[in-house]
Design a protein around this motif. Structure first.
Motif, PDB file in Angstrom:
ATOM      1  N   GLU A 350     -61.808  46.516  -5.549  1.00  0.00           N
ATOM      2  CA  GLU A 350     -60.771  45.853  -4.753  1.00  0.00           C
ATOM      3  C   GLU A 350     -61.063  44.384  -4.489  1.00  0.00           C
ATOM      4  O   GLU A 350     -60.239  43.669  -3.907  1.00  0.00           O
ATOM      5  N   ASP A 351     -62.229  43.888  -4.902  1.00  0.00           N
ATOM      6  CA  ASP A 351     -62.679  42.551  -4.503  1.00  0.00           C
ATOM      7  C   ASP A 351     -61.712  41.444  -4.912  1.00  0.00           C
ATOM      8  O   ASP A 351     -61.372  40.568  -4.111  1.00  0.00           O
ATOM      9  N   ASP A 352     -61.283  41.453  -6.165  1.00  0.00           N
ATOM     10  CA  ASP A 352     -60.434  40.368  -6.656  1.00  0.00           C
ATOM     11  C   ASP A 352     -59.081  40.339  -5.958  1.00  0.00           C
ATOM     12  O   ASP A 352     -58.565  39.264  -5.632  1.00  0.00           O
ATOM     13  N   SER A 353     -58.489  41.509  -5.731  1.00  0.00           N
ATOM     14  CA  SER A 353     -57.162  41.534  -5.098  1.00  0.00           C
ATOM     15  C   SER A 353     -57.238  41.009  -3.664  1.00  0.00           C
ATOM     16  O   SER A 353     -56.324  40.305  -3.204  1.00  0.00           O
ATOM     17  N   ILE A 354     -58.328  41.320  -2.937  1.00  0.00           N
ATOM     18  CA  ILE A 354     -58.480  40.808  -1.571  1.00  0.00           C
ATOM     19  C   ILE A 354     -58.682  39.299  -1.593  1.00  0.00           C
ATOM     20  O   ILE A 354     -58.057  38.557  -0.826  1.00  0.00           O
ATOM     21  N   ALA A 355     -59.541  38.815  -2.494  1.00  0.00           N
ATOM     22  CA  ALA A 355     -59.780  37.373  -2.597  1.00  0.00           C
ATOM     23  C   ALA A 355     -58.499  36.643  -2.980  1.00  0.00           C
ATOM     24  O   ALA A 355     -58.190  35.573  -2.434  1.00  0.00           O
ATOM     25  N   ASP A 356     -57.742  37.204  -3.919  1.00  0.00           N
ATOM     26  CA  ASP A 356     -56.482  36.572  -4.338  1.00  0.00           C
ATOM     27  C   ASP A 356     -55.502  36.476  -3.173  1.00  0.00           C
ATOM     28  O   ASP A 356     -54.780  35.482  -3.031  1.00  0.00           O
ATOM     29  N   TYR A 357     -55.466  37.507  -2.339  1.00  0.00           N
ATOM     30  CA  TYR A 357     -54.566  37.481  -1.180  1.00  0.00           C
ATOM     31  C   TYR A 357     -54.929  36.323  -0.249  1.00  0.00           C
ATOM     32  O   TYR A 357     -54.048  35.577   0.205  1.00  0.00           O
ATOM     33  N   PHE A 358     -56.221  36.153   0.046  1.00  0.00           N
ATOM     34  CA  PHE A 358     -56.636  35.075   0.950  1.00  0.00           C
ATOM     35  C   PHE A 358     -56.366  33.700   0.332  1.00  0.00           C
ATOM     36  O   PHE A 358     -56.020  32.753   1.037  1.00  0.00           O
ATOM     37  N   ILE A 359     -56.514  33.591  -0.984  1.00  0.00           N
ATOM     38  CA  ILE A 359     -56.218  32.316  -1.642  1.00  0.00           C
ATOM     39  C   ILE A 359     -54.726  32.007  -1.543  1.00  0.00           C
ATOM     40  O   ILE A 359     -54.326  30.882  -1.219  1.00  0.00           O
ATOM     41  N   ARG A 360     -53.896  33.018  -1.813  1.00  0.00           N
ATOM     42  CA  ARG A 360     -52.435  32.811  -1.770  1.00  0.00           C
ATOM     43  C   ARG A 360     -51.959  32.425  -0.384  1.00  0.00           C
ATOM     44  O   ARG A 360     -51.015  31.645  -0.226  1.00  0.00           O
ATOM     45  N   SER A 361     -52.582  32.984   0.641  1.00  0.00           N
ATOM     46  CA  SER A 361     -52.078  32.793   2.007  1.00  0.00           C
ATOM     47  C   SER A 361     -52.780  31.653   2.745  1.00  0.00           C
ATOM     48  O   SER A 361     -52.536  31.458   3.937  1.00  0.00           O
ATOM     49  N   ALA A 362     -53.627  30.875   2.065  1.00  0.00           N
ATOM     50  CA  ALA A 362     -54.368  29.807   2.747  1.00  0.00           C
ATOM     51  C   ALA A 362     -53.446  28.706   3.247  1.00  0.00           C
ATOM     52  O   ALA A 362     -53.654  28.147   4.317  1.00  0.00           O
ATOM     53  N   PHE A 363     -52.416  28.387   2.466  1.00  0.00           N
ATOM     54  CA  PHE A 363     -51.487  27.322   2.841  1.00  0.00           C
ATOM     55  C   PHE A 363     -50.084  27.898   2.970  1.00  0.00           C
ATOM     56  O   PHE A 363     -49.701  28.786   2.213  1.00  0.00           O
ATOM     57  N   PRO A 364     -49.292  27.372   3.907  1.00  0.00           N
ATOM     58  CA  PRO A 364     -47.906  27.820   3.995  1.00  0.00           C
ATOM     59  C   PRO A 364     -47.115  27.323   2.787  1.00  0.00           C
ATOM     60  O   PRO A 364     -47.278  26.163   2.380  1.00  0.00           O
ATOM     61  N   PRO A 365     -46.267  28.145   2.182  1.00  0.00           N
ATOM     62  CA  PRO A 365     -45.503  27.685   1.024  1.00  0.00           C
ATOM     63  C   PRO A 365     -44.438  26.665   1.418  1.00  0.00           C
ATOM     64  O   PRO A 365     -43.994  26.616   2.571  1.00  0.00           O
ATOM     65  N   GLN A 366     -44.022  25.877   0.452  1.00  0.00           N
ATOM     66  CA  GLN A 366     -43.007  24.851   0.691  1.00  0.00           C
ATOM     67  C   GLN A 366     -41.732  25.455   1.266  1.00  0.00           C
ATOM     68  O   GLN A 366     -41.067  24.847   2.112  1.00  0.00           O
ATOM     69  N   GLN A 367     -41.398  26.672   0.838  1.00  0.00           N
ATOM     70  CA  GLN A 367     -40.178  27.321   1.325  1.00  0.00           C
ATOM     71  C   GLN A 367     -40.213  27.494   2.838  1.00  0.00           C
ATOM     72  O   GLN A 367     -39.230  27.232   3.531  1.00  0.00           O
ATOM     73  N   HIS A 368     -41.360  27.918   3.379  1.00  0.00           N
ATOM     74  CA  HIS A 368     -41.471  28.100   4.823  1.00  0.00           C
ATOM     75  C   HIS A 368     -41.365  26.760   5.551  1.00  0.00           C
ATOM     76  O   HIS A 368     -40.724  26.658   6.603  1.00  0.00           O
ATOM     77  N   ILE A 369     -42.014  25.732   4.988  1.00  0.00           N
ATOM     78  CA  ILE A 369     -41.955  24.402   5.602  1.00  0.00           C
ATOM     79  C   ILE A 369     -40.516  23.904   5.659  1.00  0.00           C
ATOM     80  O   ILE A 369     -40.042  23.428   6.696  1.00  0.00           O
ATOM     81  N   SER A 370     -39.802  24.046   4.544  1.00  0.00           N
ATOM     82  CA  SER A 370     -38.416  23.563   4.479  1.00  0.00           C
ATOM     83  C   SER A 370     -37.519  24.318   5.447  1.00  0.00           C
ATOM     84  O   SER A 370     -36.675  23.721   6.138  1.00  0.00           O
ATOM     85  N   LEU A 371     -37.683  25.634   5.527  1.00  0.00           N
ATOM     86  CA  LEU A 371     -36.846  26.439   6.422  1.00  0.00           C
ATOM     87  C   LEU A 371     -37.048  26.036   7.880  1.00  0.00           C
ATOM     88  O   LEU A 371     -36.088  25.897   8.642  1.00  0.00           O
ATOM     89  N   ILE A 372     -38.303  25.850   8.281  1.00  0.00           N
ATOM     90  CA  ILE A 372     -38.593  25.515   9.680  1.00  0.00           C
ATOM     91  C   ILE A 372     -38.105  24.111  10.014  1.00  0.00           C
ATOM     92  O   ILE A 372     -37.475  23.892  11.056  1.00  0.00           O
ATOM     93  N   LEU A 373     -38.365  23.145   9.145  1.00  0.00           N
ATOM     94  CA  LEU A 373     -37.904  21.779   9.414  1.00  0.00           C
ATOM     95  C   LEU A 373     -36.381  21.710   9.468  1.00  0.00           C
ATOM     96  O   LEU A 373     -35.806  21.022  10.316  1.00  0.00           O
ATOM     97  N   ARG A 374     -35.714  22.454   8.581  1.00  0.00           N
ATOM     98  CA  ARG A 374     -34.244  22.444   8.581  1.00  0.00           C
ATOM     99  C   ARG A 374     -33.699  23.082   9.853  1.00  0.00           C
ATOM    100  O   ARG A 374     -32.748  22.570  10.468  1.00  0.00           O
ATOM    101  N   ALA A 375     -34.316  24.196  10.270  1.00  0.00           N
ATOM    102  CA  ALA A 375     -33.848  24.865  11.488  1.00  0.00           C
ATOM    103  C   ALA A 375     -34.038  23.975  12.712  1.00  0.00           C
ATOM    104  O   ALA A 375     -33.150  23.876  13.573  1.00  0.00           O
TER     105      ALA A 375
END
Length: 701
Positions: A350-375
């Protein structure tokens, strides 16, 4: 001056024979000369002695108090005791002692505080910045950044609040000495820290080798096999130690398994709350390990930097960490003041899948930034986080992570006024630096590969770690498995014990706690439900989930049944019967129904009918899907999840009174069970017991 400092060192360490280690006095001397120093030394070298002794000597010269920024205030108790022995008065400002802030502020003004310790997150607090920091900046005698690798964008742990430190440095007088300390910094991180703290910073670097540490890597993909090996191996290891896991769930599960097998273990992770009286369970468990009252602490990275137990006999990693710097930081807990200690790295499937999850979630995606700024831009007076959950289909932690990221940007596109966030003038021109994020993400993947290389490295393991961290003089240790195979631990495990561990994993039933209130009042327009609190007669009873989604045990079989076979196997039926017999809900269910689906109309009803037959109960499909709403897994927060279920279900006339077992395959948020149970309660069902095949835990808020 050096002899004067040495006397303080003896008193601090309570050791009349104590002397400075290589580099300690040299670092203190540079600080007394008002220079900036970056100390990169192995864990346990004594970095805290540098800043406490420097504080004592600077204060005697009339300097102001030291400001110490560290992420590990709760793990500095033994260092603080040493400081107190030489008359250094340290105070802490944190979120748990707000009532003490006025007194601390008064003591600072009266020059009665030698060291003020804060976490980097405190720099985000307006009351602290305006009420305390602003008055202290011009009088700081020494500025210390502990675990300084976190300043670096390339550091092993992305902590946005560390980016505020550079702004504080820009505000203090240029002649204030600065000390940055870390045990885990390769050349890239060192250069990045220097670029932010000043190119004129003096680097004080020592060897990272720890000669007492016997390193060994064992490739053991099966969790059950690793758990069997732990039970066989841990009792014979010297002293007490730490087992590191990558997730809180595994920390709890490995702890329970060890306890079942008569090994005195405790779990330690960020999810462990304080007791109702305010006492800290984590502090208690740290102390139990320090006093050798337990054999092992099973911990996440929450127990890492700053924990100091010189006689720690072993550090075992149940899974492979994501980077060499993570690994060295943790395995370096062991062998500081003993002749023999073990550092064992186990590798799981399971090591790689857990590490990949933490890498993916380290930064907020542009989509979330755009949604919050627009709101926020579209709002008249801004939004609080709960209000953003109502207007955006984002999880609370996604919103909070994005807001934190935006607040440390400079200039920040958002600001907080009262309880609400609003856009600033900088929002019009703000664009996330995707190149920067992609570069750091790429580094994370390279670090992950470096750990894979370490697992299969045929040469000296300590020399590999030294080289990876750019130690200038890597040398073979003579103590690791590859240098001296005679020192290795037995890698075999008992098959019968592994089978028992497999059964344990399959019986890791998960409770489903009942919801007692809706996310907000008046959530429903189409369903006959309302109010804020859910009436007792409409609340579900505590339920059970057979497994964790895609987990070792039953979780993978559930995933295969849903997405490959389109049918849950009879083995899962038998497992649920066994779980219900162990669970033994009282009063017992008298009939079975299930949550309907338009996408998979036969999958859950087929399973529920076979389960009902195995239990000897009638299956009554009395819940109908009344509208084609979006899938619940697409809804990201409590408010959106409940709103999505408004009018989704209809209870038919087949519904009975008495106790009902309500079956579904996957529980994400728990709101589907909550809404269906409330409707069944309205229809006359006296008790509803939710039961799912798998719990998707990250979605449970």
């Amino acid at each position: 001056m050096k002899e004067h400092a040495k006397e303080y060192l003896k008193i601090a360490l309570n050791n009349p024979l104590a002397s400075f280690r290589d580099g300690q006095w040299e670092s203190i001397e540079q600080l007394l000369a008002k220079n900036r120093v970056l100390v990169v030394q192995r864990t346990g070298w004594g970095k805290s002695m540098v800043y406490f002794l420097a504080t004592k000597l600077l204060r005697e010269q009339g300097a102001g108090p030291t400001l110490l920024i560290s992420p590990l205030l709760s793990l500095m108790r033994n260092q603080l005791e040493a400081a107190e022995r030489i008359g250094v008065t340290a105070r802490t400002i944190n979120s748990t002692n707000n009532d003490d802030w006025p007194q601390i502020q008064s003591d600072l003004a009266a020059n009665l505080v030698d060291v003020l310790l804060i976490s980097p997150e405190r720099l985000a607090n307006n009351d602290f910045r305006q009420g305390i920091l602003a008055n202290m900046v011009s009088n700081i005698g020494l500025f210390v950044v502990d675990e300084a690798h976190c300043i670096s964008d390339w550091g092993h742990d992305f902590r946005p609040d560390y980016r505020r430190i550079v702004r504080v440095l820009q505000a203090i007088p240029s002649n204030v000495p600065v000390l940055a300390t870390t045990a885990t910094a390769n050349n890239r991180v060192v250069n990045d820290v220097k670029s932010q703290l000043g190119e004129n910073i003096i680097l004080q670097r020592g060897s990272l080798v720890r000669k007492s540490l016997k390193l060994q890597n064992i490739n053991m993909p099966s969790p059950a096999a690793r758990m069997a090996w732990l039970v066989q191996t841990v009792p014979a290891l010297p002293g007490s130690g730490i087992i590191y896991t990558l997730t809180q769930r595994d920390a709890e599960r490995v702890t329970e398994w060890l306890q079942i097998n008569n090994i005195d273990a405790r779990a330690y992770h960020a999810g462990i709350s304080d007791r109702g009286d305010g006492s800290s369970i984590k502090e208690e468990r740290e102390q139990q390990l320090l006093n050798n009252e337990i054999k092992v602490l099973v911990a996440t990275v929450a127990l890492g930097m700053g924990f100091d137990k010189p006689d720690l006999g072993f550090v075992i990693h149940f899974q492979r960490p994501a980077s060499v710097v993570h690994y060295y930081q943790q395995v370096g807990r062991a062998g500081r003041a003993v002749d023999e200690a073990y550092g064992i790295l186990l590798c799981g499937e399971e090591d790689d899948s857990i590490a990949d999850y933490f890498i993916r979630s380290a930064f907020p995606p542009q989509q979330h930034i755009s949604l919050i700024l627009r709101a926020l831009d579209d709002s008249d007076a801004g939004f609080s986080v709960p209000q953003l959950q109502q207007v955006l289909n984002l999880r609370k932690n996604q919103i909070e992570k994005t807001i934190k990221f935006l607040t440390v940007e400079y200039p920040s596109p958002i600001t907080k006024i009262g309880t609400k966030w609003q856009v600033t003038a900088a929002a019009d021109s703000y664009h996330v630096d995707q190149v920067y994020i992609d570069e750091i993400t790429g580094i994370r993947h390279l670090e992950q590969q470096q750990m894979r290389d370490y697992m299969s490295h045929p040469g000296c393991l300590m020399a590999f770690l030294q080289s990876a961290l750019d130690d200038p003089n890597p040398t073979d240790c003579g103590q690791c498995k590859n240098c001296n195979p005679a020192l290795l631990l037995n890698e075999a495990y008992d098959d019968a014990l592994a089978n028992r561990a497999g059964l344990f994993l399959r019986r890791s039933y998960q409770p489903i706690p009942p919801r007692k209130q809706w996310p907000a009042s008046n959530m429903f327009n189409q369903s006959p439900l309302g109010g804020y609190k859910i009436p007792m007669e409409q609340q579900a009873r505590e339920g059970r989930a057979l497994s964790l989604w895609r987990d070792a045990g039953w979780g993978r079989l559930v995933a295969r049944g849903k997405y490959q076979d389109s049918r849950f196997c009879d083995e899962l039926v038998n497992a649920c019967v066994e779980m219900i017999n162990v669970w033994s809900p009282d009063p017992a269910p008298e009939w079975v129904t299930c949550i309907p689906s338009l996408i998979h109309p036969k999958l859950v009803p087929d399973f529920a009918a076979r389960l009902a037959d195995a239990l000897g109960l009638p299956f009554i499909p009395c819940i109908e899907k009344a509208l084609a709403n979006r899938q619940q897994k697409e809804m990201e927060n409590n408010y959106q999840q409940v709103r999505n279920l408004d009018g989704a279900f209809h209870i038919t006339d087949q519904c009975r009174d008495g106790q009902c077992l309500l079956v579904d395959d996957i529980i994400d948020s728990g709101w589907t069970f909550t809404v269906a149970s409330a409707l069944l309660g309205q229809a006359g069902c006296t008790a509803v017991y939710p039961m799912a095949l798998a719990l998707n835990r990250p979605r449970m808020e």
